[in-house]
Design a protein around this motif. Structure first.
Motif, PDB file in Angstrom:
ATOM      1  N   VAL A 155       0.819  -1.202   0.000  1.00  0.00           N
ATOM      2  CA  VAL A 155       0.000   0.000   0.000  1.00  0.00           C
ATOM      3  C   VAL A 155       0.859   1.260   0.000  1.00  0.00           C
ATOM      4  CG1 VAL A 155      -1.715  -1.282   1.311  1.00  0.00           C
ATOM      5  CG2 VAL A 155      -0.312   0.369   2.476  1.00  0.00           C
ATOM      6  N   PRO A 156       0.361   2.304  -0.615  1.00  0.00           N
ATOM      7  CA  PRO A 156       1.127   3.553  -0.608  1.00  0.00           C
ATOM      8  C   PRO A 156       1.235   4.113   0.809  1.00  0.00           C
ATOM      9  CG  PRO A 156      -0.955   3.819  -1.814  1.00  0.00           C
ATOM     10  CD  PRO A 156      -0.905   2.427  -1.352  1.00  0.00           C
ATOM     11  N   SER A 157       2.390   4.669   1.121  1.00  0.00           N
ATOM     12  CA  SER A 157       2.595   5.271   2.441  1.00  0.00           C
ATOM     13  C   SER A 157       1.916   6.641   2.473  1.00  0.00           C
ATOM     14  CB  SER A 157       4.086   5.451   2.713  1.00  0.00           C
ATOM     15  OG  SER A 157       4.586   6.431   1.803  1.00  0.00           O
ATOM     16  N   SER A 158       1.807   7.212   3.664  1.00  0.00           N
ATOM     17  CA  SER A 158       1.209   8.548   3.782  1.00  0.00           C
ATOM     18  C   SER A 158       1.987   9.555   2.945  1.00  0.00           C
ATOM     19  CB  SER A 158       1.206   9.036   5.225  1.00  0.00           C
ATOM     20  OG  SER A 158       0.786   8.017   6.066  1.00  0.00           O
ATOM     21  N   ASP A 159       3.307   9.405   2.903  1.00  0.00           N
ATOM     22  CA  ASP A 159       4.144  10.311   2.093  1.00  0.00           C
ATOM     23  C   ASP A 159       3.769  10.215   0.618  1.00  0.00           C
ATOM     24  OD1 ASP A 159       7.219   9.948   4.028  1.00  0.00           O
ATOM     25  OD2 ASP A 159       5.549  11.363   4.182  1.00  0.00           O
ATOM     26  N   GLN A 160       3.605   8.979   0.145  1.00  0.00           N
ATOM     27  CA  GLN A 160       3.256   8.793  -1.262  1.00  0.00           C
ATOM     28  C   GLN A 160       1.867   9.360  -1.553  1.00  0.00           C
ATOM     29  OE1 GLN A 160       4.007   4.528  -1.115  1.00  0.00           O
ATOM     30  NE2 GLN A 160       5.484   4.734  -2.773  1.00  0.00           N
TER      31      GLN A 160
END
Lengths: 219, 219
Positions: free
Chosen positions: A200-205
């Protein structure tokens, strides 16, 4: 005969993310097909004629729709590794209750936060969201994960949404750390697991994505 | 040590009746407690603090909430008699998917039939009948939804039967004309004592509904 597992998905779908994590935790090889939500593939329309939505898990040609239904299916079929549901019937009912609660409430708040609500309306949404997340904090208690020592159903149900809430944190809309201090460390612990960080994409991404979208809309 | 089973319920609740049918199928002795939804008991508020709704099953002091979760819990704990879910994981996923469809689509549309008027009511009626036809398609020529045996999905839907007369009258249509196969299926289910003894009377349910409409000011 090898299993054929296909996941019809959309990279931003929190429901799709749940299944990606589950498949990774179980070490299941699968083919991921990215759907365009405004141009759905014939395979998607055929596999989920009732809702026409992602995610859809297709196992040896047979489709399973609705993420929590699919999670339970995955757990029952690939039962030898990384159990997602508790084995005790009572604890299992509790886990299902909390996953259902995510779907009944948290997903609605997530939508409202992004819908451009302002002022009093936004404050009301935030308050409801924090009240809700505090209930989850109570449920988490001192455990590293909702599933105990390892990720379980409730972790998978909540994490994709919590990741999005962390993005609001970055935008300064609110401080998750101040309002629900147990949640950010729990999100971080989840992302320390490869099954999560690779799925899953991180919060940064997510943050970068939102910034890009907003910039392109301004042009 | 004998099991102590209590059910907090409302006489015509679509969700509560599901639990009653499941308990009857398994021949489980329990104490039934009728809740006055305008004056909820301390026990209900304590056992379901989050939703404050019925039904709640209290098994040896521990509460289980959400009707479909309760029915699955009953099936898992009292597993030696009358299995409600199929043993095959894919069939189980299908049963869960359709039960979720019933709760998402059918219930909401049905609710709008008695709570709205005019165009909104017509739209709700259309959606309601369409959803029933989809379910009829799923039933096909089988005696019960999952095949030869009465089970989980039949339980999820049959409790709507109590409200058929109300929907027909308020929506001005005939269930028999629109979904004849579902009516035959319902009559087949009603031949089972677990169903006939658990379902509230259609006329009483309709009267209760009229009273609620008056109270809510939606006549």
């Amino acid at each position: 005969m090898a299993d054929e597992v296909v996941l019809l998905d959309y990279w931003l779908s929190p429901y799709g993310m749940r299944l990606r994590i589950a498949l990774a935790l179980k070490g299941i090889e699968y083919e991921r097909k990215e759907e365009e939500l405004n141009n759905k593939s014939p395979l998607l329309l055929q596999s989920n004629p009732v809702h026409k939505k992602v995610p859809v898990l297709i196992h040896n040609g047979k489709p399973i729709c609705e993420s929590v239904v699919a999670l339970q299916y995955i757990d029952e079929v690939w039962k030898d590794k990384a159990p997602l549901f508790p084995s005790d019937p009572y604890l299992r009912s509790q886990a299902k209750f909390w996953a259902d609660y995510v779907d009944k409430t948290i997903s609605g708040f997530a939508r409202k936060l992004w819908s451009g609500a302002k002022g009093e309306e936004m404050e009301a949404v935030k308050k409801d969201l924090f009240d809700c997340l505090r209930l989850f904090e109570g449920e988490l208690g001192d455990k590293p994960f909702f599933g105990g020592e390892t990720l379980g159903l409730v972790d998978l149900a909540l994490l994709p949404f919590a990741s999005w809430f962390s993005v609001h944190d970055k935008f300064g809309t609110f401080s998750l750390e101040a309002e629900c201090p147990k949640i950010p460390p729990w999100v971080k612990r989840c992302f320390q697991m490869e099954s999560v960080s690779e799925s899953v994409p991180s919060s940064d991404q997510l943050y970068d994505y939102v910034v890009k979208m907003r910039n392109s809309r301004q042009e | 040590m004998a099991d102590e089973v209590i059910l907090l319920d409302g006489f015509a609740s679509i969700f509560g009746m599901r639990v009653r049918v499941a308990l009857a199928e398994k021949a489980i002795k329990y104490e039934y407690r009728e809740e006055d939804l305008r004056n909820k008991s301390q026990l209900l508020l304590k056992m379901n603090p989050i939703h404050k709704k019925i039904p709640v099953l209290i098994h040896n002091g521990k509460p289980v909430c959400e009707s479909l979760i309760i029915v699955q819990y009953i099936d898992e704990v009292w597993k030696d008699k009358a299995p409600l879910l199929p043993s095959d994981p894919y069939q189980r996923a299908q049963a869960r998917f359709w039960a979720d469809f019933i709760d998402k689509k059918l219930y909401d549309a049905g609710r709008k039939i008695w709570i709205t008027k005019g165009e909104e009511l017509q739209a709700a009626k259309k959606e309601f009948i369409e959803s029933l036809k989809v379910l009829e398609g799923e039933l096909g020529d089988k005696p019960y939804f999952m095949g030869e045996r009465f089970g989980f999905l039949d339980i999820a839907l049959i409790t709507f039967y109590t409200w058929f007369h109300a929907y027909e009258t308020l929506g001005n249509f005939s269930m028999e004309a629109e979904c004849p196969k579902l009516i035959s299926w319902a009559k087949r289910c009603l031949q089972k004592e677990s169903v006939s003894k658990s379902l509230a009377d259609q006329k009483k349910a309709y009267e209760y509904l009229l009273e609620m409409k008056k109270r809510l000011g939606v006549e």
